[in-house]
Scaffold this motif. Sequence first.
Motif, PDB file in Angstrom:
ATOM      1  N   SER A  68      -0.503  15.571  -4.162  1.00  0.00           N
ATOM      2  CA  SER A  68      -0.102  15.483  -5.570  1.00  0.00           C
ATOM      3  C   SER A  68       0.419  16.840  -6.033  1.00  0.00           C
ATOM      4  N   LYS A 112       2.777  12.088  -6.903  1.00  0.00           N
ATOM      5  CA  LYS A 112       2.882  12.507  -5.505  1.00  0.00           C
ATOM      6  C   LYS A 112       4.152  13.344  -5.335  1.00  0.00           C
ATOM      7  N   ASN A 115      -3.382  10.929  -2.694  1.00  0.00           N
ATOM      8  CA  ASN A 115      -3.332  12.388  -2.706  1.00  0.00           C
ATOM      9  C   ASN A 115      -4.183  12.973  -1.583  1.00  0.00           C
TER      10      ASN A 115
END
Lengths: 230, 254
Positions: free
Chosen positions: A86, A118, B204
Motif C-alpha cells: 500500500s 495499492k 497489502n
Amino acid sequence: MDDNNLLRVNDLTVRLDDRLIIDNLSFVLNQNDIISILGPNGSGKTVLLKCLLGLLPFHGTITWKKGIKIGYVPQRLPFIKEIPLSVGEFFSLKKVSKQETIDILHAVGFEQDIFNRKTGDLSSGQFQRLLIAWSLIGKPDVLLFDEPTTGIDIGGEETIYHLLEDLKNKKWYQAMLLVTHDLNIVYQFTNQVICLNKKTVCIGPPRKVLTPENLRSLYGGDVKFYKHNH
Amino acid sequence: MDKQLILSLIAAIFIGGISGYLGSLLLSKRMALVAGPLGHLSLPGIAIAILLGFNIALGAFPFVFLGVILIWLLEIKTKLPMEALTAVVFASGVAIAFLFLPIEQAESALVGDITQINYFDTVFSSLIAIVLFLIIQFIYPKMVLINISEDLARSEGISVKKYNFLYLVLIAIIVAIGVQMVGGLLTAALVAIPPASARNFSRNLTEYRSISLLIGSVSSCIGVLFFKLTAFPAGPLIILTSTFIFLISLLFKK
C-alpha cells in the motif's frame, strides 16, 4: 568550492564494459538551479544520475556540498506492481513519521485516502507523483529526477513539471537535475541545459546553447525544434 | 493425543511458519530460484547424518551453506545465468547423495519425516525459527526496498550486497531445518507456495506477510494430522495441503 555551489563535477568519464558512456564532463550545480540533461536514448543521461548518486564507478571528481541531502526519483519501478504494497507501507520503508508522510502527500496533491491504495493500482501519472513525494522525505536539498520515457500521458507530463516548479517555490527542495528528452520541458522549466551524447555537446542556458547546429550534432540529423517566446 | 504427535505438531508449526514467512520476501523471481538447488544440495548432508545417526538439520547445513557461498560468488564473479547454475547444483547434489546413501533409507532424505522427531530436535528447530523470525522482522523493510529497486535501495545507503548475502544465509538455515520436515526434494515448495497463496489473499504487505506465515504453519499442521489418519508420509502431505490452499486462493485473487 563556492558557497553557492551544491555540486561540482570535474572531468567525469564513465566506461561500462569498456564502452565509453560519458567523456570528460564538467559542470556546476548552484543554489536554485534547475539543470536539464538532454540527449538521445543511450547517451548516458541516466548513467550520469547514477554516478552522482555513487551507484556506478567513474573517473574524475564529483563533489557534493558537505552534508547535502539528495532525493532521487528513478525512471520507473517495474517490480513494484508485483508486490502487494500500500502507499502508506511504501512510505514506511523509509524512517518517516505519519504526519510528515501526510504533509508530503498533500504537497503533491494527494488526499489522505491514498494511504491504503495499492501502489500497483495507481495510474502512471499518480505513481510518478508518488515517487516525487517519496523522494521529498527528509527534505532533500537537491532532487535528481529521471524522467520516464514512456507511460505518462500527454498533459500529465506538463502537470508533473508544474508540480515540481511549485514544490521548489514552496522550498521543498533547492535545486534539481532532471533527465529529459523533451525540448519543450527544457525551454519551459530549466535555466541550464547539458546536452549529452557521450561527448558534451553543449552546456548553458537553453535559449543560448540550443542552436540548430548543436541540436543536429546532439541527435545526428534534422530535428524539428521551436523556441518558446514568453 | 500422544506425545509424539504433539512434538511433531509443534515442530511443524514453527518450521512451516518461518519458511512461509521468509518465503514472503522472495518477491522477485530471481531470488525464488535459489531455494530449489539448495534443497537438493542438502541431500549429501542428510545422507551423512542418517548414516551416522545425528541431527539431519546439522548434517544438511554445511552443504547448504557451501551452496550459498557458491551461488553468491558465482553471481558476483561471473554473469552466469542462475538457471545454468541451478541445473548443475540440482543434479550433483542428488548424485553425490546416492553414491553412499542406502536406497532403503532414501525416503526420509528425499521427502523428510517429522513424525518421529525427538524432543531435542523439536526444541532446537523451534528456537532457531524464533531467532530467524526476529532477524527477518528486522531486515524486512530494507529487503522490500531492495526488491523494488536495487538502485533506489543503494541511494538510501543500504548495502545491497550485504543484505542479499544475509538473506541467502537465512534461506540456507531454513532449508536445513526444513529438510527434517519435507526432505531435500520438497523444501523449495515449503518456502515458495505459502507466499504465492498469500499474495492472492492480501491487499497489502502486512496482510501478505502474516498470511504467508499462517499458511505455512497451518498447512504443515494439517499435513501432520493427515499423516496420522492416512499413514502416508507427512512431507508430501504437507506440500499437497499447501498446494490445495494455493488452488483455493486463486478463487480469492485480488
